[in-house]
Write an enzyme that holds these catalytic residues in place. Structure first.
Site, PDB file in Angstrom:
ATOM      1  N   TYR A 135       0.842  -1.191   0.000  1.00 30.00           N
ATOM      2  CA  TYR A 135       0.000   0.000   0.000  1.00 30.00           C
ATOM      3  C   TYR A 135       0.883   1.248   0.000  1.00 30.00           C
ATOM      4  O   TYR A 135       1.723   1.438   0.880  1.00 30.00           O
ATOM      5  CB  TYR A 135      -0.938  -0.008   1.203  1.00 30.00           C
ATOM      6  CG  TYR A 135      -2.164  -0.866   0.979  1.00 30.00           C
ATOM      7  CD1 TYR A 135      -2.296  -1.635  -0.175  1.00 30.00           C
ATOM      8  CD2 TYR A 135      -3.190  -0.905   1.898  1.00 30.00           C
ATOM      9  CE1 TYR A 135      -3.404  -2.420  -0.390  1.00 30.00           C
ATOM     10  CE2 TYR A 135      -4.312  -1.694   1.693  1.00 30.00           C
ATOM     11  CZ  TYR A 135      -4.415  -2.453   0.547  1.00 30.00           C
ATOM     12  OH  TYR A 135      -5.519  -3.225   0.331  1.00 30.00           O
ATOM     13  N   LYS A 188       2.980 -15.263  -0.662  1.00 31.43           N
ATOM     14  CA  LYS A 188       3.088 -15.615  -2.080  1.00 31.43           C
ATOM     15  C   LYS A 188       4.566 -15.754  -2.430  1.00 31.43           C
ATOM     16  O   LYS A 188       5.069 -15.188  -3.404  1.00 31.43           O
ATOM     17  CB  LYS A 188       2.403 -14.536  -2.941  1.00 31.43           C
ATOM     18  CG  LYS A 188       2.144 -14.945  -4.387  1.00 31.43           C
ATOM     19  CD  LYS A 188       1.189 -16.110  -4.538  1.00 31.43           C
ATOM     20  CE  LYS A 188       0.931 -16.399  -6.023  1.00 31.43           C
ATOM     21  NZ  LYS A 188       0.192 -17.657  -6.216  1.00 31.43           N
ATOM     22  N   ASP A 249     -12.110  -9.269   3.662  1.00 31.09           N
ATOM     23  CA  ASP A 249     -13.387  -8.996   3.006  1.00 31.09           C
ATOM     24  C   ASP A 249     -14.067 -10.301   2.594  1.00 31.09           C
ATOM     25  O   ASP A 249     -15.286 -10.465   2.749  1.00 31.09           O
ATOM     26  CB  ASP A 249     -13.180  -8.116   1.779  1.00 31.09           C
ATOM     27  CG  ASP A 249     -13.089  -6.636   2.123  1.00 31.09           C
ATOM     28  OD1 ASP A 249     -12.927  -6.319   3.322  1.00 31.09           O
ATOM     29  OD2 ASP A 249     -13.172  -5.801   1.216  1.00 31.09           O
TER      30      ASP A 249
END
Length: 358
Positions: A135, A188, A249
């Site tokens: 971010y 990842k 989410d």
């Protein structure tokens, strides 16, 4: 143990449905503190968002940040930064998290009786590293981690450090030790071996300090698939910023609705209750918004304050809020997003009534 003294908390209403759900949360917190023998909160209202732009010329005025400097905790309503003028289009929540180094974002997801959930047995907590990652507002000392060298080329920098990973891994292990004793590291590393490999490896190193906690790891895409297929297998998941945002989410929807998705942003000394959902401007002013997510976030905030201060009354107040929201939903009382008929104020009245029940 500290005495049950008067908490002093910031109250930031924000945009859209923010004023309605924040006020509804304040009512429930006041009831829970009263029922637990704690003096009423000394609330400190502070401007943010479109109201702050109109009054102060900025969505997050310096006066608000300065006031937060003097507080230990606060409740933050949602913001609608997409509606801000271009020159002021910042995400206030991100600015606050960075300024106060609220490095841990704790996001539980559980199925509630009375709510139709896609995963009826989900009961997990996602521990999201909140201070770095991909971010752009949190990964550079100065400037932005996202930039364009030409009009046709855009670049982003991801940041992973040993120090930040160690502290979020400890949060996850400590939390797991109070639950079912399992941590899943989500990464990842197969395509980002340096950044995500460092995150995975440091999490494993820290986990060795907690011999009662079982640890495994999954690639983020596999974790998402497993969450859909068998959410009950997860206990505590720890991951970096963007992956945590996406997976929480998903977990919220699997549990029934983002309207139930609570969240706490914290460091060792400060905390901010902030629901996962957005400002929903189309619902603003209609008394239809679901306040449960922010009320559950406030319950987490009270619990955090109780742990930090050794104050059992604050912990009890947090537990009262959590139980009262759950009992209200179990009684079939819900807002429209959950298929119910209750308004924001009606749902809150029912929660307040149940706060006093043992």
């Amino acid at each position: 143990m500290r005495a049950a003294t008067t908490p002093r908390l910031g109250l930031i209403e924000g945009d859209g449905i923010g004023p309605e759900v924040v006020r509804a949360t304040r009512l429930v917190v006041d009831e829970a503190l009263s029922a637990s023998g704690v003096m009423p909160v000394d609330w400190v209202p502070l401007p943010m968002g479109l109201t702050a732009i109109a009054e102060c010329g900025a969505p997050l005025p310096e006066s608000t940040l300065a006031a937060l400097d003097g507080l230990d905790a606060w409740i933050l309503g949602p913001h609608d930064n997409a509606a801000y003028p271009p020159e002021t289009r910042i995400a206030p929540g991100g600015v606050i998290r960075k300024r106060f180094d609220l490095y841990a974002n704790i996001r539980p997801a559980r199925a509630f009786e009375g709510v139709r959930a896609t995963a009826s047995d989900i009961d997990l907590v996602l521990v999201r590293e909140n201070s770095e990652g991909f971010y752009a507002d949190r990964n550079m000392f100065a400037g932005s981690g996202e930039f364009q060298p030409t009009a046709d080329v855009a670049l982003a920098v991801g940041l992973v450090t040993r120090a930040a990973t160690e502290r979020i891994a400890r949060e996850a292990c400590l939390l797991a030790a109070t639950r079912r004793g399992r941590v899943t590291i989500v990464h990842k590393a197969n395509v980002l071996p340096m950044t995500m490999g460092l995150f995975r490896d440091v999490c494993y190193e820290v986990a060795r300090e907690y011999p009662t906690v079982r640890v495994d790891d999954l690639h983020v895409d596999a974790a998402a698939a497993q969450m859909v297929r068998a959410a009950a297998e997860f206990d505590v998941l720890v991951t970096e910023n963007m992956f945590g945002d996406i997976l929480s989410d998903l977990a919220g929807e699997l549990a029934g609705s983002l309207g139930l998705a609570a969240s706490l942003n914290c460091s060792a000394t400060r905390a901010m209750a902030q629901a996962v959902h957005g400002a929903a401007p189309a619902l603003a002013g209609h008394n239809r918004a679901n306040p449960a997510a922010l009320q559950l976030s406030a319950a987490m905030l009270l619990h955090w304050l109780g742990i930090r201060d050794g104050n059992e009354a604050l912990r009890q107040a947090g537990a009262r809020v959590d139980r009262a929201v759950a009992a209200t939903l179990a009684a079939g009382i819900a807002t429209a997003d959950l298929g119910g008929l209750a308004s924001t104020s009606e749902f809150t009245e029912q929660v307040c009534a149940r706060v006093h029940r043992r």
